[in-house]
Enzyme design. Structure first.
Site, mmCIF file in Angstrom:
data_model
loop_
_atom_site.group_PDB
_atom_site.id
_atom_site.type_symbol
_atom_site.label_atom_id
_atom_site.label_comp_id
_atom_site.label_asym_id
_atom_site.label_seq_id
_atom_site.Cartn_x
_atom_site.Cartn_y
_atom_site.Cartn_z
ATOM 1 N N ARG A 118 0.817 -1.232 0.000
ATOM 2 C CA ARG A 118 0.000 0.000 0.000
ATOM 3 C C ARG A 118 0.842 1.270 0.000
ATOM 4 N NH1 ARG A 118 -3.067 -2.925 3.954
ATOM 5 N NH2 ARG A 118 -4.718 -4.050 2.886
ATOM 6 N N LYS A 140 2.232 11.593 -10.845
ATOM 7 C CA LYS A 140 1.358 10.736 -11.654
ATOM 8 C C LYS A 140 2.141 9.477 -12.001
ATOM 9 C CE LYS A 140 -1.913 13.740 -14.016
ATOM 10 N NZ LYS A 140 -2.355 14.258 -15.333
ATOM 11 N N GLU A 182 7.511 18.712 -24.497
ATOM 12 C CA GLU A 182 6.862 19.021 -23.212
ATOM 13 C C GLU A 182 7.354 20.370 -22.674
ATOM 14 O OE1 GLU A 182 4.331 17.284 -22.215
ATOM 15 O OE2 GLU A 182 4.662 15.114 -22.338
ATOM 16 N N LYS A 224 5.627 23.386 -13.605
ATOM 17 C CA LYS A 224 4.906 22.167 -13.204
ATOM 18 C C LYS A 224 4.673 22.148 -11.706
ATOM 19 C CE LYS A 224 3.890 17.493 -13.831
ATOM 20 N NZ LYS A 224 3.974 16.316 -14.653
ATOM 21 N N GLU A 234 -5.614 16.865 -10.006
ATOM 22 C CA GLU A 234 -6.253 17.262 -11.266
ATOM 23 C C GLU A 234 -7.763 17.382 -11.167
ATOM 24 O OE1 GLU A 234 -4.251 15.777 -14.833
ATOM 25 O OE2 GLU A 234 -6.210 15.710 -15.796
ATOM 26 N N ARG A 238 -4.702 21.539 -13.195
ATOM 27 C CA ARG A 238 -3.651 20.606 -13.618
ATOM 28 C C ARG A 238 -3.937 20.031 -15.016
ATOM 29 N NH1 ARG A 238 -0.165 16.052 -10.292
ATOM 30 N NH2 ARG A 238 0.953 15.311 -12.136
ATOM 31 N N ASN A 242 -2.189 18.736 -19.925
ATOM 32 C CA ASN A 242 -2.499 17.733 -20.943
ATOM 33 C C ASN A 242 -2.738 18.333 -22.320
ATOM 34 O OD1 ASN A 242 -2.495 15.227 -19.449
ATOM 35 N ND2 ASN A 242 -4.170 16.133 -18.301
ATOM 36 N N HIS A 245 -2.405 16.195 -25.403
ATOM 37 C CA HIS A 245 -2.291 14.796 -24.982
ATOM 38 C C HIS A 245 -3.508 13.956 -25.357
ATOM 39 C CE1 HIS A 245 1.150 16.363 -22.863
ATOM 40 N NE2 HIS A 245 1.443 15.201 -22.329
ATOM 41 N N HIS A 249 -2.309 10.887 -27.100
ATOM 42 C CA HIS A 249 -2.507 9.531 -26.561
ATOM 43 C C HIS A 249 -3.223 8.654 -27.591
ATOM 44 C CE1 HIS A 249 -2.127 10.759 -22.025
ATOM 45 N NE2 HIS A 249 -0.960 10.701 -22.647
ATOM 46 N N HIS A 262 6.422 9.495 -27.138
ATOM 47 C CA HIS A 262 5.372 10.264 -26.459
ATOM 48 C C HIS A 262 5.448 11.749 -26.837
ATOM 49 C CE1 HIS A 262 2.569 11.543 -23.379
ATOM 50 N NE2 HIS A 262 3.490 12.390 -22.911
HETATM 51 P P1 NAD Z 1 11.396 6.514 -22.233
HETATM 52 O O1 NAD Z 1 11.337 6.300 -20.790
HETATM 53 O O2 NAD Z 1 10.967 5.407 -23.121
HETATM 54 O O3 NAD Z 1 12.879 6.969 -22.608
HETATM 55 C C1 NAD Z 1 13.176 7.263 -23.944
HETATM 56 C C2 NAD Z 1 14.343 6.413 -24.468
HETATM 57 O O4 NAD Z 1 15.573 6.957 -23.997
HETATM 58 C C3 NAD Z 1 14.333 4.980 -24.046
HETATM 59 O O5 NAD Z 1 14.811 4.169 -25.083
HETATM 60 C C4 NAD Z 1 15.304 4.963 -22.875
HETATM 61 O O6 NAD Z 1 15.853 3.699 -22.631
HETATM 62 C C5 NAD Z 1 16.342 5.929 -23.365
HETATM 63 N N1 NAD Z 1 17.121 6.620 -22.341
HETATM 64 C C6 NAD Z 1 16.685 7.104 -21.166
HETATM 65 N N2 NAD Z 1 17.649 7.829 -20.581
HETATM 66 C C7 NAD Z 1 18.719 7.787 -21.391
HETATM 67 C C8 NAD Z 1 20.014 8.359 -21.326
HETATM 68 N N3 NAD Z 1 20.369 9.172 -20.348
HETATM 69 N N4 NAD Z 1 20.874 8.074 -22.326
HETATM 70 C C9 NAD Z 1 20.490 7.288 -23.370
HETATM 71 N N5 NAD Z 1 19.279 6.755 -23.498
HETATM 72 C C10 NAD Z 1 18.398 7.005 -22.517
HETATM 73 O O7 NAD Z 1 10.516 7.778 -22.652
HETATM 74 P P2 NAD Z 1 10.371 9.241 -22.055
HETATM 75 O O8 NAD Z 1 10.194 10.120 -23.206
HETATM 76 O O9 NAD Z 1 11.395 9.547 -21.059
HETATM 77 O O10 NAD Z 1 8.987 9.159 -21.261
HETATM 78 C C11 NAD Z 1 7.783 8.897 -21.913
HETATM 79 C C12 NAD Z 1 6.813 8.317 -20.921
HETATM 80 O O11 NAD Z 1 6.563 9.276 -19.897
HETATM 81 C C13 NAD Z 1 5.492 7.965 -21.526
HETATM 82 O O12 NAD Z 1 5.102 6.696 -21.077
HETATM 83 C C14 NAD Z 1 4.549 9.020 -20.974
HETATM 84 O O13 NAD Z 1 3.249 8.570 -20.852
HETATM 85 C C15 NAD Z 1 5.178 9.315 -19.653
HETATM 86 N N6 NAD Z 1 4.840 10.635 -19.114
HETATM 87 C C16 NAD Z 1 4.389 10.694 -17.848
HETATM 88 C C17 NAD Z 1 4.121 11.914 -17.284
HETATM 89 C C18 NAD Z 1 3.696 11.990 -15.849
HETATM 90 O O14 NAD Z 1 3.265 13.054 -15.405
HETATM 91 N N7 NAD Z 1 3.821 10.922 -15.083
HETATM 92 C C19 NAD Z 1 4.289 13.084 -18.013
HETATM 93 C C20 NAD Z 1 4.765 12.989 -19.315
HETATM 94 C C21 NAD Z 1 5.039 11.748 -19.857
HETATM 95 N N1 GLY Z 2 1.857 15.285 -17.543
HETATM 96 C C1 GLY Z 2 0.615 15.717 -17.033
HETATM 97 C C2 GLY Z 2 0.566 15.908 -15.556
HETATM 98 O O1 GLY Z 2 1.524 15.655 -14.856
HETATM 99 O O2 GLY Z 2 -0.414 16.291 -15.050
#
Ligand code: NAD
Ligand code: GLY
Length: 358
Positions: A118, A140, A182, A224, A234, A238, A242, A245, A249, A262
């Site tokens: 939990r 998130k 972003e 942020k 949200e 907040r 998006n 998005h 998405h 993404h």
């Molecule tokens: P990712 O985590 O897939 O990383 C992108 C690529 O870069 C991958 O191949 C990874 O292995 C590689 N990588 C990471 N760090 C590296 C480094 N320092 N050197 C070399 N390669 C590296 O993608 P991302 O763009 O980081 O994140 C996208 C994800 O984040 C999506 O799933 C999206 O939904 C999520 N997201 C979440 C939020 C949130 O608020 N939680 C906000 C925006 C996006």
């Molecule tokens: N990436 C959208 C949020 O964090 O609310």
């Protein structure tokens, strides 16, 4: 080093931004209050940075779980491997999980931490630009479902975020640009001055000038953190984070997770949202062209993939902003000002989906 606070009363936490932060052992250990530590990373990031992180943790019992790379692995099945490891190693409720990687690892690691017994403490060490400016901040956490992106998740805040800008040196160019999508978002939704700065300094970001990157990360995180502090779960403002998005998405899910990054899907989706804002008379066409141009400058796509309007609408109807099954989107009222989510006329939405082509 720059330090910001996400102000959430007793769940407030710092974001550290700067070069060579992984070398600063105490930055990490200061936030660990147990002997048991589990590092979650992936098979691209672990060979690059896992050792540096574990070297800071010589006084702890450290195990790790390595997830296969890619958005297509942001699944419950992979999160279950994290639970397996925590249980096999008899990790207690006071254990700490460290998510070392991009947004995929961060979202999954955070979700595992939210669920295990939990809720156990976790630390975000984001290694992509996208994760440093967005996903590691704000709590998130989620995994994807075949029928919808980030549909299974929880709000769960970390103990701290350590954004070491040095790790961005190994990031592929395409991933850097995806992160800039972003960054542009913050300018578009609420920070017109930052938007001007981005128009002038895009080249410095693309060439990874350290000062420019650190500034963009800090300014993004300030935006942020302010939004999250005001509306953690949200229920209002907040949602403007998006922007782009709802369309994005749909592109990610519809084209198959991993086909578009993404940030790429968000870039296209933001252009679609801008087009829709124009059609609804909220935004002048000249502003929409400026937005397209900025994404192009960042080497991001602005042209949507081939996908029917029906499929878009079907996918967009699975979105967390929707109310009673009605699609709601974030639109722009000006460059630097987003409106709260709103339902739109399906006919106008369909026009954007069929007529906007970059
Ligand atoms: P990712 O985590 O897939 O990383 C992108 C690529 O870069 C991958 O191949 C990874 O292995 C590689 N990588 C990471 N760090 C590296 C480094 N320092 N050197 C070399 N390669 C590296 O993608 P991302 O763009 O980081 O994140 C996208 C994800 O984040 C999506 O799933 C999206 O939904 C999520 N997201 C979440 C939020 C949130 O608020 N939680 C906000 C925006 C996006
Ligand atoms: N990436 C959208 C949020 O964090 O609310």
């Amino acid at each position: 080093m720059r330090e910001l606070i996400v102000d959430l009363k007793d769940r407030s936490y710092p974001i550290y931004i700067g070069a060579e932060l992984l070398q600063q052992k105490s930055l990490l250990t200061h936030h660990i209050h147990s002997k048991q530590v589990l590092v979650v990373s992936n098979d691209v990031v672990a060979p690059l940075y896992l050792e540096q992180v574990t070297q800071a943790l010589t006084d702890y019992t450290v195990k790790h779980v390595i997830i296969p790379d890619g958005e297509q692995n942001k699944t419950l099945q992979q999160v279950n491997r994290v639970f397996d490891s925590l249980l096999e190693n008899k990790y207690s409720r006071n254990a700490t999980l460290i998510a070392l990687g991009g947004g995929v690892v961060g979202d999954m690691g955070g979700f595992a931490a939210a669920c295990y017994q939990r809720g156990i403490a976790y630390i975000q060490i984001p290694t992509t630009l996208l994760a440093q400016v967005d996903s590691s901040v704000g709590g998130k956490t989620a995994v994807n479902h075949p029928l919808g992106k980030n549909m299974i998740g929880a709000f769960y805040q970390p103990q701290c975020v350590i954004a070491d800008t040095t790790v961005l040196n190994t990031l592929p160019d395409r991933e850097l640009s995806a992160g800039i999508a972003e960054v542009i978002k913050y300018g578009l939704i609420r920070d017109p001055e930052f938007l001007d700065w981005l128009q002038t300094n895009m080249h410095s970001l693309l060439t990874r000038e350290a000062e420019a990157l650190a500034y963009a990360i800090e300014r993004s995180c300030i935006n942020k953190a302010e939004i999250v502090s005001e509306d953690e779960r949200e229920s209002g403002i907040r949602a403007i984070l998006n922007l782009g998005h709802t369309f994005g998405h749909a592109i990610e899910t519809g084209m198959g997770y991993g086909t578009y990054l993404h940030g790429e899907a968000v870039a296209i989706g933001t252009c679609q949202a801008a087009d829709l804002s124009c059609r609804l008379g909220m935004l002048p066409a000249s502003d929409m062209l400026k937005i397209n141009e900025l994404f192009r400058q960042a080497r991001l796509p602005v042209t949507p993939p081939e996908m029917s309007a029906d499929k878009y609408i079907d996918l967009m109807s699975v979105d967390k902003k929707n109310v009673d099954g009605n699609i709601r989107v974030i639109l722009l009222e000006a460059l630097g000002k987003a409106a709260l989510p709103q339902s739109v006329d399906t006919q106008v939405l369909t026009q954007t989906l069929t007529e906007y082509n970059g």
